[in-house]
Design a protein around this motif. Sequence first.
Motif, PDB file in Angstrom:
ATOM      1  N   LEU A  30       9.252  -5.576  -1.935  1.00 19.61           N
ATOM      2  CA  LEU A  30       8.232  -4.572  -1.611  1.00 19.61           C
ATOM      3  C   LEU A  30       6.922  -4.943  -2.283  1.00 19.61           C
ATOM      4  O   LEU A  30       6.910  -5.574  -3.329  1.00 19.61           O
ATOM      5  N   CYS A  31       5.822  -4.519  -1.668  1.00 22.40           N
ATOM      6  CA  CYS A  31       4.486  -4.789  -2.216  1.00 22.40           C
ATOM      7  C   CYS A  31       3.680  -3.508  -2.279  1.00 22.40           C
ATOM      8  O   CYS A  31       3.870  -2.592  -1.465  1.00 22.40           O
ATOM      9  N   LEU A  32       2.756  -3.465  -3.249  1.00 28.49           N
ATOM     10  CA  LEU A  32       1.791  -2.381  -3.305  1.00 28.49           C
ATOM     11  C   LEU A  32       0.969  -2.463  -2.029  1.00 28.49           C
ATOM     12  O   LEU A  32       0.578  -3.555  -1.603  1.00 28.49           O
ATOM     13  N   ASP A  33       0.711  -1.334  -1.399  1.00 25.55           N
ATOM     14  CA  ASP A  33       0.154  -1.299  -0.055  1.00 25.55           C
ATOM     15  C   ASP A  33      -0.732  -0.061   0.086  1.00 25.55           C
ATOM     16  O   ASP A  33      -0.350   1.016  -0.375  1.00 25.55           O
ATOM     17  N   VAL A  34      -1.899  -0.221   0.681  1.00 28.42           N
ATOM     18  CA  VAL A  34      -2.722   0.939   1.028  1.00 28.42           C
ATOM     19  C   VAL A  34      -2.359   1.290   2.467  1.00 28.42           C
ATOM     20  O   VAL A  34      -2.522   0.475   3.377  1.00 28.42           O
ATOM     21  N   HIS A  35      -1.805   2.473   2.649  1.00 27.85           N
ATOM     22  CA  HIS A  35      -1.285   2.901   3.945  1.00 27.85           C
ATOM     23  C   HIS A  35      -2.360   2.838   5.018  1.00 27.85           C
ATOM     24  O   HIS A  35      -3.463   3.367   4.836  1.00 27.85           O
ATOM     25  N   GLY A  36      -2.038   2.186   6.100  1.00 33.27           N
ATOM     26  CA  GLY A  36      -2.993   2.013   7.196  1.00 33.27           C
ATOM     27  C   GLY A  36      -3.356   3.297   7.906  1.00 33.27           C
ATOM     28  O   GLY A  36      -4.410   3.398   8.523  1.00 33.27           O
ATOM     29  N   GLY A  37      -2.496   4.318   7.823  1.00 32.44           N
ATOM     30  CA  GLY A  37      -2.756   5.572   8.531  1.00 32.44           C
ATOM     31  C   GLY A  37      -3.973   6.313   8.016  1.00 32.44           C
ATOM     32  O   GLY A  37      -4.785   6.804   8.785  1.00 32.44           O
ATOM     33  N   ASN A  38      -4.124   6.389   6.697  1.00 28.48           N
ATOM     34  CA  ASN A  38      -5.255   7.145   6.159  1.00 28.48           C
ATOM     35  C   ASN A  38      -6.148   6.322   5.235  1.00 28.48           C
ATOM     36  O   ASN A  38      -7.187   6.801   4.808  1.00 28.48           O
ATOM     37  N   GLY A  39      -5.748   5.089   4.886  1.00 31.92           N
ATOM     38  CA  GLY A  39      -6.564   4.232   4.035  1.00 31.92           C
ATOM     39  C   GLY A  39      -6.731   4.741   2.618  1.00 31.92           C
ATOM     40  O   GLY A  39      -7.604   4.296   1.882  1.00 31.92           O
ATOM     41  N   ARG A  40      -5.865   5.670   2.205  1.00 34.14           N
ATOM     42  CA  ARG A  40      -5.991   6.285   0.893  1.00 34.14           C
ATOM     43  C   ARG A  40      -4.673   6.254   0.119  1.00 34.14           C
ATOM     44  O   ARG A  40      -4.672   6.067  -1.084  1.00 34.14           O
ATOM     45  N   THR A  41      -3.566   6.445   0.799  1.00 40.02           N
ATOM     46  CA  THR A  41      -2.256   6.502   0.153  1.00 40.02           C
ATOM     47  C   THR A  41      -1.827   5.117  -0.316  1.00 40.02           C
ATOM     48  O   THR A  41      -1.837   4.159   0.451  1.00 40.02           O
ATOM     49  N   VAL A  42      -1.465   5.012  -1.595  1.00 40.13           N
ATOM     50  CA  VAL A  42      -0.988   3.757  -2.180  1.00 40.13           C
ATOM     51  C   VAL A  42       0.523   3.903  -2.337  1.00 40.13           C
ATOM     52  O   VAL A  42       0.993   4.838  -2.987  1.00 40.13           O
ATOM     53  N   LEU A  43       1.262   2.989  -1.720  1.00 33.93           N
ATOM     54  CA  LEU A  43       2.709   3.082  -1.738  1.00 33.93           C
ATOM     55  C   LEU A  43       3.342   1.704  -1.813  1.00 33.93           C
ATOM     56  O   LEU A  43       2.637   0.691  -1.850  1.00 33.93           O
ATOM     57  N   LEU A  44       4.664   1.660  -1.863  1.00 36.38           N
ATOM     58  CA  LEU A  44       5.398   0.405  -1.790  1.00 36.38           C
ATOM     59  C   LEU A  44       5.905   0.238  -0.366  1.00 36.38           C
ATOM     60  O   LEU A  44       6.442   1.182   0.222  1.00 36.38           O
ATOM     61  N   TYR A  45       5.708  -0.965   0.176  1.00 33.12           N
ATOM     62  CA  TYR A  45       6.072  -1.236   1.566  1.00 33.12           C
ATOM     63  C   TYR A  45       6.552  -2.688   1.653  1.00 33.12           C
ATOM     64  O   TYR A  45       6.201  -3.511   0.800  1.00 33.12           O
ATOM     65  N   GLU A  46       7.332  -2.996   2.688  1.00 30.87           N
ATOM     66  CA  GLU A  46       7.787  -4.374   2.865  1.00 30.87           C
ATOM     67  C   GLU A  46       6.585  -5.311   2.835  1.00 30.87           C
ATOM     68  O   GLU A  46       5.558  -5.047   3.466  1.00 30.87           O
ATOM     69  N   CYS A  47       6.727  -6.434   2.124  1.00 30.65           N
ATOM     70  CA  CYS A  47       5.628  -7.392   2.003  1.00 30.65           C
ATOM     71  C   CYS A  47       5.366  -8.080   3.338  1.00 30.65           C
ATOM     72  O   CYS A  47       6.294  -8.580   3.975  1.00 30.65           O
ATOM     73  N   HIS A  48       4.105  -8.063   3.759  1.00 31.58           N
ATOM     74  CA  HIS A  48       3.687  -8.789   4.953  1.00 31.58           C
ATOM     75  C   HIS A  48       2.436  -9.622   4.684  1.00 31.58           C
ATOM     76  O   HIS A  48       2.092 -10.489   5.457  1.00 31.58           O
ATOM     77  N   GLY A  49       1.758  -9.352   3.564  1.00 32.42           N
ATOM     78  CA  GLY A  49       0.634 -10.173   3.130  1.00 32.42           C
ATOM     79  C   GLY A  49      -0.701  -9.905   3.817  1.00 32.42           C
ATOM     80  O   GLY A  49      -1.676 -10.605   3.549  1.00 32.42           O
ATOM     81  N   ARG A  50      -0.783  -8.903   4.671  1.00 32.99           N
ATOM     82  CA  ARG A  50      -2.062  -8.603   5.326  1.00 32.99           C
ATOM     83  C   ARG A  50      -3.035  -7.971   4.332  1.00 32.99           C
ATOM     84  O   ARG A  50      -2.696  -7.692   3.191  1.00 32.99           O
ATOM     85  N   ALA A  51      -4.238  -7.747   4.784  1.00 34.01           N
ATOM     86  CA  ALA A  51      -5.341  -7.314   3.915  1.00 34.01           C
ATOM     87  C   ALA A  51      -5.033  -6.053   3.109  1.00 34.01           C
ATOM     88  O   ALA A  51      -5.455  -5.947   1.959  1.00 34.01           O
ATOM     89  N   ASN A  52      -4.296  -5.102   3.671  1.00 33.59           N
ATOM     90  CA  ASN A  52      -4.034  -3.850   2.954  1.00 33.59           C
ATOM     91  C   ASN A  52      -3.026  -4.015   1.805  1.00 33.59           C
ATOM     92  O   ASN A  52      -2.752  -3.061   1.083  1.00 33.59           O
ATOM     93  N   GLN A  53      -2.505  -5.245   1.613  1.00 36.26           N
ATOM     94  CA  GLN A  53      -1.636  -5.532   0.473  1.00 36.26           C
ATOM     95  C   GLN A  53      -2.272  -6.525  -0.499  1.00 36.26           C
ATOM     96  O   GLN A  53      -1.638  -6.947  -1.445  1.00 36.26           O
ATOM     97  N   GLN A  54      -3.513  -6.858  -0.282  1.00 32.20           N
ATOM     98  CA  GLN A  54      -4.217  -7.820  -1.141  1.00 32.20           C
ATOM     99  C   GLN A  54      -5.056  -7.057  -2.175  1.00 32.20           C
ATOM    100  O   GLN A  54      -6.012  -6.378  -1.805  1.00 32.20           O
ATOM    101  N   PHE A  55      -4.676  -7.186  -3.439  1.00 33.13           N
ATOM    102  CA  PHE A  55      -5.355  -6.474  -4.527  1.00 33.13           C
ATOM    103  C   PHE A  55      -5.976  -7.476  -5.501  1.00 33.13           C
ATOM    104  O   PHE A  55      -5.372  -8.499  -5.810  1.00 33.13           O
ATOM    105  N   ALA A  56      -7.167  -7.169  -5.983  1.00 32.57           N
ATOM    106  CA  ALA A  56      -7.844  -8.001  -6.980  1.00 32.57           C
ATOM    107  C   ALA A  56      -7.918  -7.220  -8.287  1.00 32.57           C
ATOM    108  O   ALA A  56      -8.436  -6.100  -8.318  1.00 32.57           O
ATOM    109  N   VAL A  57      -7.372  -7.803  -9.345  1.00 33.18           N
ATOM    110  CA  VAL A  57      -7.448  -7.195 -10.677  1.00 33.18           C
ATOM    111  C   VAL A  57      -8.690  -7.772 -11.337  1.00 33.18           C
ATOM    112  O   VAL A  57      -8.769  -8.959 -11.594  1.00 33.18           O
TER     113      VAL A  57
END
Length: 166
Positions: free
Chosen positions: A62-89
């Motif tokens: 699973l990967c940290l993911d910003v939910h595509g439905g509302n662009g606000r909810t941060v959740l764990l989701y199957e890793c797919h590597g698209r932009a909504n799972q790319q985080f910069a620390v």
Amino acid sequence: MMLKRFSLLLLALPAACVVYLPSDYEDEAVTKPQTSSPRAEVPAKPQTRLSEQPRLIRQRDLCLDVHGGNGRTVLLYECHGRANQQFAVRRDGTIRQGGKCLDVAGENAKAGAEVIAYACHGKKNQQWFVDGPYIRSKLNGLCLSGGREGSVMAECGDRSGQWFEY
């Protein structure tokens, strides 16, 4: 003659080993030398050093993911590597995704507070630090605890949802 060259080399060597950091550089993993002490102190516990480049923040499959439905909810989701799972620390303490920052909603310092993606403003509720496998808030010291429905702040411990890989 050879001994003289060797002696000169030894004198020049320490000057070649100096590391200069920008004056605004601050990193908890680096301890700046004290002027009164000839040696810099070594941190008691090694800190994870993260790249500012966007990457996956994982928990097994699973990967940290910003939910595509509302662009606000941060959740764990199957890793797919698209932009909504790319985080910069970032060095400034923020964790950014797509122009937004991880944010403890409403600056709520209590356990159970929701963690969302929100417009970056840099206040304490958007400041984070890595502590081993944990992502902790500078607002309250609590850990990011990810779940399939959303993420919240919780006491750090051996809970699923809190151990991240970078």
